[in-house]
Design an enzyme around this catalytic site. Structure first.
Site: not given
Length: 207
Positions: A9, A151
């Site tokens: 992200h 992530h």
């Protein structure tokens, strides 16, 4: 031969605040993070993407939405891409955790018992769910290029199944916000085709 593309992200508020957000809801991308995601999306638009899967956590899902929009696709949420559960350390500043508990991340990569005792998801469990996600992609998107927005630690979990890395290597390795990490399937194994791929303008900046 399809590519499995792991995208971290974009920069989020927890990154700039240096807080272990874990699975805390409502942590948005910063303006910089939105710009990073947009640049990554433009890069990916040249790669004939067939599907975009995402962690349900806001900072990842918002990044995935930007990528999907550039590629005329919808985002498919999947819990297997979710952030590491930080247990009792959720919401704590990095400096406070390190001062009071030592290098928790090194303990995480070393699979020390203290990790599980504090409610932190183990690295082996992260690997299991990430590899399950990869197998899902292979089964449903054969020979297609697929983006998985997630992530840092799920990406490190995938990387550690392809390349032999010590706990020290894993700790020191930084997967940059909105960086593209590409894995290519070759027969019954994966090859690393790209690590921390990003727009050249970012190489001299703080990731």
């Amino acid at each position: 031969m399809g590519l499995i593309i792991f995208l971290r992200h974009g920069q989020a508020k927890n990154n700039t605040d240096r807080v272990l957000a874990g699975r805390t809801p409502g942590v948005p991308l910063t303006d910089t993070g939105i710009e990073q995601a947009d640049k990554a999306a433009q890069f990916l638009s040249e790669m004939n993407i067939s599907a975009v899967y995402s962690s349900p956590i806001q900072r990842a899902h918002d990044t995935a939405e930007i990528v999907a929009r550039h590629n005329s696709l919808d985002v498919i949420p999947d819990e297997r891409l979710i952030e590491l559960d930080m247990g009792k350390f959720t919401g704590m500043p990095y400096d406070e955790v390190f001062t009071n508990h030592g290098n928790v991340f090194m303990k995480f990569y070393s699979s020390e018992l203290e990790v599980a005792h504090n409610g932190i998801e183990t690295f082996s469990d992260v690997k299991k769910r990430v590899l399950d996600m990869v197998n899902h992609v292979i089964e449903h998107h054969l020979d297609q290029n697929v983006v998985l927005v997630t992530h840092m630690d799920p990406i490190k979990a995938m990387l550690s199944t392809v390349v032999s890395l010590s706990p020290e290597n894993l700790y020191e390795l930084v997967i940059a916000n909105a960086s593209i990490n590409v894995f290519k399937r070759s027969q019954d194994k994966f090859l690393l085709s790209g690590l921390n791929v990003m727009h050249p303008s970012r190489f001299g900046s703080d990731w």
